[in-house]
Design an enzyme around this catalytic site. Structure first.
Site, PDB file in Angstrom:
ATOM      1  CD  GLU A 142      -3.028  -1.058   2.233  1.00 53.10           C
ATOM      2  OE1 GLU A 142      -3.428   0.023   2.671  1.00 53.10           O
ATOM      3  OE2 GLU A 142      -3.387  -2.155   2.690  1.00 53.10           O
ATOM      4  CG  HIS A 184      -9.080   5.785   1.715  1.00 50.99           C
ATOM      5  ND1 HIS A 184      -9.032   5.563   0.358  1.00 50.99           N
ATOM      6  CD2 HIS A 184      -8.492   4.716   2.290  1.00 50.99           C
ATOM      7  CE1 HIS A 184      -8.445   4.389   0.130  1.00 50.99           C
ATOM      8  NE2 HIS A 184      -8.104   3.859   1.287  1.00 50.99           N
ATOM      9  NE  ARG A 215      -4.721   5.539   3.111  1.00 54.11           N
ATOM     10  CZ  ARG A 215      -5.161   4.643   3.935  1.00 54.11           C
ATOM     11  NH1 ARG A 215      -5.722   5.010   5.068  1.00 54.11           N
ATOM     12  NH2 ARG A 215      -5.050   3.379   3.646  1.00 54.11           N
ATOM     13  CG  HIS A 261     -10.064   6.245   5.753  1.00 55.26           C
ATOM     14  ND1 HIS A 261     -10.980   5.244   5.534  1.00 55.26           N
ATOM     15  CD2 HIS A 261      -8.871   5.621   5.967  1.00 55.26           C
ATOM     16  CE1 HIS A 261     -10.372   4.066   5.598  1.00 55.26           C
ATOM     17  NE2 HIS A 261      -9.091   4.264   5.876  1.00 55.26           N
ATOM     18  NE  ARG A 320      -4.783   5.090   9.548  1.00 57.89           N
ATOM     19  CZ  ARG A 320      -5.285   4.104   8.808  1.00 57.89           C
ATOM     20  NH1 ARG A 320      -4.790   2.880   8.911  1.00 57.89           N
ATOM     21  NH2 ARG A 320      -6.278   4.326   7.979  1.00 57.89           N
TER      22      ARG A 320
HETATM   23  P1  FAD Z   1     -14.012   0.416  15.797  1.00 59.24           P
HETATM   24  O1  FAD Z   1     -13.663  -0.799  15.044  1.00 59.24           O
HETATM   25  O2  FAD Z   1     -14.619   1.521  15.050  1.00 59.24           O
HETATM   26  O3  FAD Z   1     -15.010  -0.004  16.970  1.00 59.24           O
HETATM   27  C1  FAD Z   1     -15.625   0.973  17.762  1.00 59.24           C
HETATM   28  C2  FAD Z   1     -16.670   0.299  18.634  1.00 59.24           C
HETATM   29  O4  FAD Z   1     -17.137   1.227  19.600  1.00 59.24           O
HETATM   30  C3  FAD Z   1     -17.896  -0.169  17.883  1.00 59.24           C
HETATM   31  O5  FAD Z   1     -18.270  -1.418  18.399  1.00 59.24           O
HETATM   32  C4  FAD Z   1     -18.957   0.871  18.239  1.00 59.24           C
HETATM   33  O6  FAD Z   1     -20.271   0.374  18.195  1.00 59.24           O
HETATM   34  C5  FAD Z   1     -18.545   1.189  19.652  1.00 59.24           C
HETATM   35  N1  FAD Z   1     -18.977   2.494  20.173  1.00 59.24           N
HETATM   36  C6  FAD Z   1     -18.659   3.725  19.721  1.00 59.24           C
HETATM   37  N2  FAD Z   1     -19.210   4.662  20.518  1.00 59.24           N
HETATM   38  C7  FAD Z   1     -19.870   4.013  21.496  1.00 59.24           C
HETATM   39  C8  FAD Z   1     -20.646   4.415  22.619  1.00 59.24           C
HETATM   40  N3  FAD Z   1     -20.883   5.707  22.910  1.00 59.24           N
HETATM   41  N4  FAD Z   1     -21.193   3.468  23.402  1.00 59.24           N
HETATM   42  C9  FAD Z   1     -21.025   2.158  23.129  1.00 59.24           C
HETATM   43  N5  FAD Z   1     -20.300   1.710  22.085  1.00 59.24           N
HETATM   44  C10 FAD Z   1     -19.735   2.627  21.285  1.00 59.24           C
HETATM   45  N6  FAD Z   1      -7.003   0.151   9.142  1.00 59.24           N
HETATM   46  C11 FAD Z   1      -6.007  -0.721   8.868  1.00 59.24           C
HETATM   47  O7  FAD Z   1      -5.049  -0.825   9.636  1.00 59.24           O
HETATM   48  N7  FAD Z   1      -6.068  -1.509   7.757  1.00 59.24           N
HETATM   49  C12 FAD Z   1      -7.101  -1.442   6.875  1.00 59.24           C
HETATM   50  O8  FAD Z   1      -7.134  -2.182   5.902  1.00 59.24           O
HETATM   51  C13 FAD Z   1      -8.146  -0.518   7.127  1.00 59.24           C
HETATM   52  N8  FAD Z   1      -9.171  -0.391   6.267  1.00 59.24           N
HETATM   53  C14 FAD Z   1     -10.221   0.433   6.612  1.00 59.24           C
HETATM   54  C15 FAD Z   1     -11.342   0.485   5.776  1.00 59.24           C
HETATM   55  C16 FAD Z   1     -12.440   1.238   6.150  1.00 59.24           C
HETATM   56  C17 FAD Z   1     -13.659   1.300   5.246  1.00 59.24           C
HETATM   57  C18 FAD Z   1     -12.419   1.969   7.368  1.00 59.24           C
HETATM   58  C19 FAD Z   1     -13.614   2.778   7.783  1.00 59.24           C
HETATM   59  C20 FAD Z   1     -11.304   1.936   8.172  1.00 59.24           C
HETATM   60  C21 FAD Z   1     -10.200   1.179   7.804  1.00 59.24           C
HETATM   61  N9  FAD Z   1      -9.062   1.123   8.614  1.00 59.24           N
HETATM   62  C22 FAD Z   1      -8.058   0.250   8.314  1.00 59.24           C
HETATM   63  C23 FAD Z   1      -9.049   1.798   9.900  1.00 59.24           C
HETATM   64  C24 FAD Z   1      -9.395   0.774  10.978  1.00 59.24           C
HETATM   65  O9  FAD Z   1     -10.372  -0.108  10.489  1.00 59.24           O
HETATM   66  C25 FAD Z   1      -9.913   1.410  12.245  1.00 59.24           C
HETATM   67  O10 FAD Z   1      -9.095   2.480  12.624  1.00 59.24           O
HETATM   68  C26 FAD Z   1      -9.940   0.385  13.363  1.00 59.24           C
HETATM   69  O11 FAD Z   1     -10.701  -0.726  12.950  1.00 59.24           O
HETATM   70  C27 FAD Z   1     -10.513   0.987  14.620  1.00 59.24           C
HETATM   71  O12 FAD Z   1     -10.730  -0.043  15.538  1.00 59.24           O
HETATM   72  P2  FAD Z   1     -11.361   0.320  16.951  1.00 59.24           P
HETATM   73  O13 FAD Z   1     -11.551  -0.960  17.661  1.00 59.24           O
HETATM   74  O14 FAD Z   1     -10.577   1.383  17.582  1.00 59.24           O
HETATM   75  O15 FAD Z   1     -12.772   0.991  16.596  1.00 59.24           O
HETATM   76  C1  SIN Z   2      -7.530   0.471   2.468  1.00 58.70           C
HETATM   77  O1  SIN Z   2      -7.702  -0.731   2.297  1.00 58.70           O
HETATM   78  O2  SIN Z   2      -7.301   1.254   1.536  1.00 58.70           O
HETATM   79  C2  SIN Z   2      -7.611   1.044   3.851  1.00 58.70           C
HETATM   80  C3  SIN Z   2      -6.353   0.809   4.552  1.00 58.70           C
HETATM   81  C4  SIN Z   2      -6.227   1.679   5.759  1.00 58.70           C
HETATM   82  O3  SIN Z   2      -7.058   2.550   6.013  1.00 58.70           O
HETATM   83  O4  SIN Z   2      -5.249   1.494   6.470  1.00 58.70           O
END
Ligand code: FAD
Ligand code: SIN
Length: 520
Positions: free
Chosen positions: A120, A240, A287, A345, A380
């Site tokens: 990437e 993104h 990015r 993103h 990032r």
């Molecule tokens: P999240 O996975 O967002 O989980 C948050 C949780 O908190 C959820 O369960 C939600 O319901 C809960 N929540 C929020 N507020 C409250 C509240 N007030 N009360 C109760 N529950 C609550 N990163 C990479 O490293 N590689 C990738 O390939 C990648 N691809 C991505 C593609 C997309 C489309 C997106 C959107 C992001 C991507 N990212 C990627 C970024 C990465 O996915 C996220 O930064 C990461 O998954 C965040 O994980 P997290 O557990 O911190 O939060």
């Molecule tokens: C992607 O697959 O392009 C998302 C990867 C990331 O947000 O780290």
């Protein structure tokens, strides 16, 4: 649980990769403790679920090294990463990945059984471990399966954390749990806990155009801010480059950067490949550079991602979700260009934490996207987020384990303040829509002092209206989320206005003539 308040040893708010992995670890280590995990949506719904590209980890010591991954992360971060954090995440990554594999995630492997490594933007080597283009979905479901078998974790779905319970003590500010509401009845209840872990994810829903699902309303960051925790680097909202630019009802679909790693090209009118005008790395520049280049080019023409020159069978095999989704919308990516646009993103900033995932409020931790660990600096590096969440979930688990003997204070009566009027939800929805547009115009890819000031003033007005509604209204989910969105929006704009130079994903056109950083 009905209407009463509730006590638990450890409370985890959020069930993405960060919350689920810390819950699994704590539950396994402390089977006699009560662990409560709450999440505001259905099982699995999170930013994690939609991750496509994968997890950045150095696996191949011949063509890659920890030093290279460290350097790539520092370069992408525009000089604002904390080196100690970058070193820790990169070096601990293989061990954390091994745990996710042991919990049941089947990452793609070649015929010899070796992990297949993707590429990437900003990475100097192939190092992205993935499950086709649905990595997050595979991870979330293996973690949920693992969690299912753990008897001491109580999970409350569709339950919203509203505010942190804090008090001043001799040791400073202390967190004792949260107030929360359940979607079924909207009663405001108390959950008291010895340790509270915020794993609430990102803020994408503050913007009209985002890759994030509806849960991403910045709740944990806003709650921590109201409780007095430090919040930093909010100006660095990462855009993104390639959201699918096709109208879809209320959902958005990402076109993974891994496609560019596989050879896809960004083109403007007449199929002109423009990225090399901006950076020697072309489509695989970090990015912030690619998103700004598209922003500039798209002022005059639509922008496309072109895969037509790529081997169609491999394309379909390696990117089945993207292929099928585009096909369902009438675009055969093996024969047609994909219309794309940049979109909000990822938040590089958030709740400030140290190497143990502690915030500056005692007994309150923050992990995953809601935390500002210092790994990402101003921008990032792709696929560094899932691994950051795993590393700091582990560090949080280690710290709580050491401090487990800490006794929780007895459940007390906490004053809950709310009124008796039903809030006007259509007015709230209008505020939310207006705010999302304001954020695009004032805190988008290219900003100016005037647009940021104007945006901030408008958000402050909305915030006052919402605070007045809160005083007189019955507990209301939508009202709480909108207050949080406005809070994070104001933090983004306030912190962006304070910056007197352009770095990474913050670009103020008043500070530099040409809104692009040319590296060649
Ligand atoms: P999240 O996975 O967002 O989980 C948050 C949780 O908190 C959820 O369960 C939600 O319901 C809960 N929540 C929020 N507020 C409250 C509240 N007030 N009360 C109760 N529950 C609550 N990163 C990479 O490293 N590689 C990738 O390939 C990648 N691809 C991505 C593609 C997309 C489309 C997106 C959107 C992001 C991507 N990212 C990627 C970024 C990465 O996915 C996220 O930064 C990461 O998954 C965040 O994980 P997290 O557990 O911190 O939060
Ligand atoms: C992607 O697959 O392009 C998302 C990867 C990331 O947000 O780290």
């Amino acid at each position: 649980m009905e209407n009463q308040d509730y006590e638990t040893d450890i409370l985890i708010v959020g069930a993405g990769i960060a919350g689920l992995s810390v819950a699994i670890k704590l539950s396994t280590r402390f089977p006699e403790k009560n662990i409560t995990l709450i999440s505001k949506d259905r099982p699995g719904e999170s930013n994690t679920r939609y991750a496509q590209g994968g997890i950045a980890t150095v696996i191949n010591a011949v063509d890659d090294s920890f030093e290279q991954h460290i350097q790539d992360t520092l370069d992408a971060g525009g000089g604002l990463c904390r080196r100690e954090v970058v070193e820790a995440v990169v070096r601990e990554a293989p061990e954390r990945l091994a745990e996710v594999i042991a919990w049941g995630t089947d990452f793609d492997r070649d015929d010899a059984g070796k992990l297949v490594l993707g590429l990437e933007g900003g990475h100097s080597a192939h190092r992205i471990v993935h499950v086709k283009d649905e990595t997050g979905f595979a991870i979330v479901h293996s973690l949920l399966r693992k969690l299912d078998g753990l008897p001491n974790v109580q999970v409350l779905w569709r339950t919203l954390a509203v505010d942190l319970l804090t008090e001043n003590s001799e040791e400073g500010r202390v967190c004792n749990g949260i107030t929360y509401v359940n979607k079924l009845d909207n009663h405001l209840r108390i959950m008291q806990a010895s340790f509270t872990v915020l794993a609430t994810g990102g803020i994408g829903q503050a913007y009209a155009l985002t890759t994030n699902p509806s849960i991403a309303t910045g709740d944990g960051i806003a709650m921590a801010h109201r409780a007095g925790a430090s919040i930093d680097n909010m100006a660095f909202v990462q855009f993104h480059p390639t959201l699918l630019n096709v109208r879809m009802d209320d959902v958005a679909f990402l076109i993974s950067e891994a496609l560019r790693g596989f050879g896809a090209r960004l083109v403007s009118n007449n199929n002109r490949r423009f990225m090399f005008d901006y950076d020697v790395r072309g489509e695989l520049a970090p990015r912030d550079i690619v998103a700004r280049a598209i922003y500039l080019e798209s002022q005059n023409h639509p922008i496309y991602l072109d895969c037509r020159h790529l081997p169609s069978n491999s394309l379909k095999r390696q990117f089945p979700k993207i292929y099928q989704t585009c096909l369902s919308l009438g675009i055969d990516i093996t024969r047609e260009k994909i219309p794309v646009t940049p979109a909000a993103h990822y938040l590089c900033g958030g709740i400030v934490t140290n190497m143990k995932s502690q915030t500056d409020i005692k007994n309150l931790y923050a992990i995953g996207e809601c935390a500002c660990t210092g790994l990402h600096g101003a921008n990032r590096l792709a696929s560094n987020s899932l691994i950051e969440a795993l590393v700091f979930a582990h560090r949080c688990y280690m710290d709580i384990s050491e401090r487990m003997s800490h006794q929780k204070s007895p459940l007390r009566i906490v004053q809950r303040k709310y009124g008796s009027h039903l809030p006007d939800e259509s007015q709230l929805r209008n505020i939310r829509q207006a705010m999302k547009v304001i954020m695009v115009n004032s805190a988008g890819i290219v900003r100016s002092f005037a647009s940021m000031r104007e945006g901030l003033e408008k958000l402050k007005e909305f915030h006052c209206q919402v605070e007045e509604m809160l005083e007189v209204s019955t507990p209301n989910w939508l009202l709480y989320e909108i207050r949080n969105l406005l809070t994070v929006g104001m933090l983004i704009l306030q912190q962006a206005l304070d910056l007197n130079e352009n770095r990474g994903s913050h670009h103020n056109c008043d500070l530099e003539e040409n809104p692009i950083s040319l590296t060649n």
